[in-house]
Design a protein around this motif. Structure first.
Motif, PDB file in Angstrom:
ATOM      1  N   PRO A 139      -0.226   6.926  -2.917  1.00  0.00           N
ATOM      2  CA  PRO A 139       1.253   6.204  -2.389  1.00  0.00           C
ATOM      3  C   PRO A 139       1.330   6.558  -4.526  1.00  0.00           C
ATOM      4  O   PRO A 139       0.984   7.103  -5.465  1.00  0.00           O
ATOM      5  CB  PRO A 139       0.381   5.072  -3.529  1.00  0.00           C
ATOM      6  CG  PRO A 139      -0.803   5.315  -2.795  1.00  0.00           C
ATOM      7  CD  PRO A 139      -1.192   6.420  -2.752  1.00  0.00           C
TER       8      PRO A 139
ATOM      9  N   MET B  61       4.645   7.303   6.309  1.00  0.00           N
ATOM     10  CA  MET B  61       3.942   9.161   6.897  1.00  0.00           C
ATOM     11  C   MET B  61       5.322   9.958   5.924  1.00  0.00           C
ATOM     12  O   MET B  61       6.400   9.905   6.460  1.00  0.00           O
ATOM     13  CB  MET B  61       4.320   9.050   8.451  1.00  0.00           C
ATOM     14  CG  MET B  61       3.779   9.960   9.211  1.00  0.00           C
ATOM     15  SD  MET B  61       4.272   9.546  10.484  1.00  0.00           S
ATOM     16  CE  MET B  61       4.165  11.307  11.255  1.00  0.00           C
TER      17      MET B  61
ATOM     18  N   ILE C 279      -9.726   9.575   5.133  1.00  0.00           N
ATOM     19  CA  ILE C 279      -9.990   8.551   4.030  1.00  0.00           C
ATOM     20  C   ILE C 279      -9.095   7.570   3.535  1.00  0.00           C
ATOM     21  O   ILE C 279      -7.708   8.058   3.393  1.00  0.00           O
ATOM     22  CB  ILE C 279     -10.831   8.895   2.889  1.00  0.00           C
ATOM     23  CG1 ILE C 279     -12.012   9.834   2.782  1.00  0.00           C
ATOM     24  CG2 ILE C 279     -10.963   7.912   1.662  1.00  0.00           C
ATOM     25  CD1 ILE C 279     -11.787  10.465   2.474  1.00  0.00           C
TER      26      ILE C 279
ATOM     27  N   GLY D  25      -3.416   7.423   6.157  1.00  0.00           N
ATOM     28  CA  GLY D  25      -2.334   6.864   6.725  1.00  0.00           C
ATOM     29  C   GLY D  25      -2.974   7.051   8.186  1.00  0.00           C
ATOM     30  O   GLY D  25      -3.637   6.879   9.185  1.00  0.00           O
TER      31      GLY D  25
ATOM     32  N   ALA E  60       1.027  -1.135  -0.276  1.00  0.00           N
ATOM     33  CA  ALA E  60      -0.139  -0.122  -0.010  1.00  0.00           C
ATOM     34  C   ALA E  60       1.092   1.323   0.182  1.00  0.00           C
ATOM     35  O   ALA E  60       0.438   2.826  -0.599  1.00  0.00           O
ATOM     36  CB  ALA E  60      -0.616   0.268   1.119  1.00  0.00           C
TER      37      ALA E  60
HETATM   38  N1  SAH Z   1      -1.199  10.500   3.631  1.00  0.00           N
HETATM   39  C1  SAH Z   1      -0.746   9.572   5.079  1.00  0.00           C
HETATM   40  C2  SAH Z   1      -0.170   8.572   4.582  1.00  0.00           C
HETATM   41  C3  SAH Z   1       0.625   8.416   3.198  1.00  0.00           C
HETATM   42  S1  SAH Z   1       0.989   6.752   2.426  1.00  0.00           S
HETATM   43  C4  SAH Z   1       0.621  10.684   5.331  1.00  0.00           C
HETATM   44  O1  SAH Z   1       0.923  11.819   4.043  1.00  0.00           O
HETATM   45  O2  SAH Z   1       1.782  10.594   6.216  1.00  0.00           O
HETATM   46  C5  SAH Z   1      -0.409   6.726   1.438  1.00  0.00           C
HETATM   47  C6  SAH Z   1      -1.516   6.180   2.166  1.00  0.00           C
HETATM   48  O3  SAH Z   1      -2.615   5.614   1.680  1.00  0.00           O
HETATM   49  C7  SAH Z   1      -1.667   4.530   3.240  1.00  0.00           C
HETATM   50  O4  SAH Z   1      -2.121   5.064   4.796  1.00  0.00           O
HETATM   51  C8  SAH Z   1      -2.776   3.445   2.553  1.00  0.00           C
HETATM   52  O5  SAH Z   1      -2.910   2.615   3.233  1.00  0.00           O
HETATM   53  C9  SAH Z   1      -3.339   4.959   0.956  1.00  0.00           C
HETATM   54  N2  SAH Z   1      -4.494   4.042   0.822  1.00  0.00           N
HETATM   55  C10 SAH Z   1      -3.802   3.273  -0.821  1.00  0.00           C
HETATM   56  N3  SAH Z   1      -4.315   2.922  -1.003  1.00  0.00           N
HETATM   57  C11 SAH Z   1      -5.715   3.066  -0.515  1.00  0.00           C
HETATM   58  C12 SAH Z   1      -6.999   3.597  -1.033  1.00  0.00           C
HETATM   59  N4  SAH Z   1      -6.859   2.878  -2.739  1.00  0.00           N
HETATM   60  N5  SAH Z   1      -8.245   3.385  -0.875  1.00  0.00           N
HETATM   61  C13 SAH Z   1      -7.830   3.922   0.340  1.00  0.00           C
HETATM   62  N6  SAH Z   1      -6.112   4.168   1.339  1.00  0.00           N
HETATM   63  C14 SAH Z   1      -5.251   4.063  -0.122  1.00  0.00           C
END
Ligand code: SAH
Length: 210
Positions: free
Chosen positions: A128, A34, A83, A64, A30
């Motif tokens: 991601p 962070m 979300i 996240g 995934a």
């Molecule tokens: N926004 C957080 C995490 C970034 S990592 C921060 O800035 O620290 C990207 C996050 O997206 C991960 O927690 C992963 O689980 C989530 N993610 C990936 N694909 C997703 C999807 N299709 N729907 C919802 N969440 C998703």
């Protein structure tokens, strides 16, 4: 434990975000990283100064452990949607928010971002990068453009040309690019070199009504 009251300043936000819990067991598939608290604070503070946070409806797509969404809450967003499809990460985000005093309304939405369709003023996200699942950054952007008027999103700097073209196709214009060197901490097994850095950029997109 007493809830923390945060000073609304760039430094206050950076300190508050650096006290948050990160992913306990980051999932490689995934792409769970962070956002480094200082980078998150820089982006959030800039958004706040532009009037994109305070009193606004904000969505953090792929929230996240909540750094960006909680940052928006600290900066006085009226409502923040967080979300996230990973239940464990969302539990950490809930705990993180539980330790903070705020008047904003927060709504946690467990599920895929593509199912989320509530309209918001501002989307702020670190999706991601699509290194594990192809085009996931594109899917996140598509969703952000559907629901928001202003979008802040982090991407690998090398994808800039694609991002520009994609924004144009979706009738959004890029008004600003902030460049960072992003530390990928050695939390994943395949990173053996300690802290590795990649170049990322935060793009600010605005719906082009012209
Ligand atoms: N926004 C957080 C995490 C970034 S990592 C921060 O800035 O620290 C990207 C996050 O997206 C991960 O927690 C992963 O689980 C989530 N993610 C990936 N694909 C997703 C999807 N299709 N729907 C919802 N969440 C998703």
């Amino acid at each position: 434990m007493a809830k923390r009251r945060i000073k609304v300043s760039r430094a206050g936000i950076a300190i508050a975000l650096s006290a948050l819990e990160g992913f306990s067991k980051p999932k490689v598939s995934a792409e769970q990283y962070m956002t480094e608290p200082d980078i998150a604070a820089t982006i959030l503070w800039d958004a706040y100064m532009k009037g994109d946070i305070s009193g606004k409806r904000v969505a953090d797509l792929g929230s996240g452990t909540g750094v960006l969404g909680i940052g928006a809450i600290l900066l006085g967003a009226a409502k923040v949607f967080l979300i996230e499809q990973d239940k464990e990460a969302m539990e950490i985000a809930k705990e993180n928010l539980g330790n903070i005093e705020s008047e904003s309304s927060a709504e946690f939405v467990l599920g895929d971002v593509k199912e989320f369709s509530s309209k918001v003023d501002t989307v702020i996200m670190n999706p991601p990068f699509g290194t594990k699942s192809e085009h996931s950054d594109k899917r996140f952007l598509e969703n952000a453009f559907d629901i928001g008027n202003v979008v802040y999103s982090l991407h690998k700097t090398e994808t800039k040309k694609f991002i520009e073209a994609f924004a144009k196709d979706n009738k959004f214009k890029i008004t600003q690019v902030m460049d960072f060197s992003y530390p990928l901490k050695a939390t994943m097994d395949f990173h053996s070199k300690g802290v590795e850095k990649i170049n990322v950029s935060c793009f600010r997109f605005v719906k082009d009504n012209t």
